[in-house]
Design an enzyme around this catalytic site. Structure first.
Site, PDB file in Angstrom:
ATOM      1  N   ASP A  23      -0.532  -7.178   6.694  1.00  0.00           N
ATOM      2  CA  ASP A  23      -1.725  -6.422   6.348  1.00  0.00           C
ATOM      3  C   ASP A  23      -2.738  -7.121   6.063  1.00  0.00           C
ATOM      4  OD1 ASP A  23      -3.482  -4.752   5.367  1.00  0.00           O
ATOM      5  OD2 ASP A  23      -2.208  -3.237   5.084  1.00  0.00           O
ATOM      6  N   LYS A  60     -11.880  -0.371   4.766  1.00  0.00           N
ATOM      7  CA  LYS A  60     -11.927  -0.511   3.618  1.00  0.00           C
ATOM      8  C   LYS A  60     -13.314  -1.773   4.216  1.00  0.00           C
ATOM      9  CE  LYS A  60      -9.163   1.663   2.558  1.00  0.00           C
ATOM     10  NZ  LYS A  60      -7.653   1.128   2.919  1.00  0.00           N
ATOM     11  N   TYR A  74       0.898  -1.490   0.079  1.00  0.00           N
ATOM     12  CA  TYR A  74       0.459  -0.124  -0.057  1.00  0.00           C
ATOM     13  C   TYR A  74       0.573   1.522   0.058  1.00  0.00           C
ATOM     14  CZ  TYR A  74      -3.072   3.327   1.797  1.00  0.00           C
ATOM     15  OH  TYR A  74      -4.192   4.346   1.841  1.00  0.00           O
TER      16      TYR A  74
END
Ligand code: PLP
Length: 385
Positions: A174, A199, A102
């Site tokens: 993650d 999310k 990310y």
């Protein structure tokens, strides 16, 4: 609530208790900063809301239950959770991380922690020999995201956890893209799981939040100490919104995966699409691993068209049901052109080298009727020159 209960039962009940004074089935939003003490230091578990808040406690227990872990910690954002994990490091330490992580995490590592004398090796973690070769005596953390973003690569969590155990490296996953419904890194040997609850866990595009789950009490205590020290704690309203989302996670994730599988198959059959990346497709290079490691291949689909950056941007903007937006995991379908949006900070040469082309499009397939989503993808591709 036992960690042996089914996933849906845990999603709804883990960490939840009827309110003691009223019997309210939902944990109230304890919108308070402080708590009255009967005598100095005599508290009923709470003294100040940066440290602890009852609505947050309910969410902590719920997320721990989703991951089948012992201790949950909720944060004000995914980045705040990841930062707290990196707070465990000291100057001189070394970290191994996925080379397609990310962008915000990459920025945190390179603009902040490097400045404090922490070094990083960003690697393709599918190459286990390269991973072993990169380990140094000062390697303290391995940071993994799987599926990765936006290329949806799958990393072998069991194998990586084993390497970390051998070398006494803290393994961190993650799990935002997979969600605890699809994959539980702790059960595969990882020591720390982190989430952007913004999310899928929140799931309704209405809150920003993060979480960590661990089994080790000493780790929980250290992470909570840093969280309390730095202050990346979520407000009670935000905790309530995430909790409201987690309770339907299992139902939403099933439909996200069903819809994504149909869209991926349509894209694979489309003459203008040169490549489809979805872990559920047999054409995905780690399809077998994905099926072993994940309950479903998830709701994210990436694909490539042979187009310039400008044409790909026009394609991304020509969807009508899929909204053009960053983020993912909400009930609404979203379309992203990573090169000009989420991953714009990565230099072109570097991204081409890591396999992501100008015409790459990323879809977060939502929960609208599948026929409408299919028609939307078809009309957008039809308009592509
Ligand atoms: C969004 C995201 C983050 C950051 O979370 P925020 O809630 O936006 O701070 C971290 N990791 C992944 C994989 C993400 O998708």
């Amino acid at each position: 609530m036992s960690n042996h209960s089914g996933f849906g039962t845990r999603a709804i009940h883990a960490g939840q208790h009827p309110d003691e004074t009223t019997g309210a089935i939902m944990t109230p939003i304890y919108q308070t900063s402080t708590y009255v003490q009967a005598a100095p230091g005599e508290i009923k578990g709470y003294d100040y809301s940066r440290t602890c808040n009852p609505t947050r406690t309910a969410l902590d227990g719920n997320i721990a239950g989703l991951e089948g872990g012992k201790y949950g910690l909720s944060f004000s954002s995914g980045m705040s959770a990841i930062n707290t994990i990196l707070n465990l490091l000291q100057s001189g330490d070394h970290v191994i991380a996925t080379n397609d992580m990310y962008g915000g995490t990459y920025r945190l590592c390179t603009t902040l922690y490097q400045k404090f004398g922490v070094s990083f090796s960003f690697l393709d973690l599918t190459d286990l020999d390269a991973v072993r070769a990169a380990i140094r005596p000062e390697t303290k953390i391995m940071f993994v995201e799987t599926p990765s973003n936006p290329l949806l690569r799958i990393y072998d969590l069991t194998a990586l956890a084993e390497i970390c155990r051998e070398k006494d490296i803290l393994s961190v996953c993650d799990n935002t893209f997979a969600t605890p419904f699809n994959q539980n890194p702790l059960a595969l040997g990882f020591e720390v799981v982190t989430h952007s609850t913004t999310k899928y866990l929140g799931g309704h595009s209405d809150v920003v939040g993060g979480a960590i789950v661990v089994d080790r009490e000493d780790l929980r205590d250290r992470l909570h100490h840093f969280q309390n020290t730095v202050g990346g704690t979520p407000g009670p309203m935000d905790c309530f919104l995430v909790l409201r989302g987690t309770k339907t996670l299992h139902v939403r994730m099933q439909r996200h995966a069903e819809n994504a599988a149909v869209i991926a198959a349509d894209l694979e059959a489309h003459p203008k699409v040169t490549k489809v990346i979805y872990p559920g497709l047999e054409s995905h290079p780690q399809h077998a691993l994905a099926m072993r490691q994940m309950r479903t291949p998830g709701g994210m689909v990436s694909f490539e068209v042979d187009a310039s950056v400008e044409d790909a941007m026009r394609l991304a903007a020509s969807f009508e049901v899929f909204a053009l937006a960053e983020s993912l995991g909400g009930v609404e379908s979203l379309v992203d052109h990573p090169v000009s949006m989420t991953h714009g900070a990565i230099p072109r040469e570097e991204r081409i080298k890591s396999g992501f082309q100008d015409g790459l499009i990323r879809l977060s397939v939502g929960l609208e009727d599948i026929d409408d989503l299919r028609a939307d993808v078809a009309q957008a591709l039809e308009r592509l020159g």
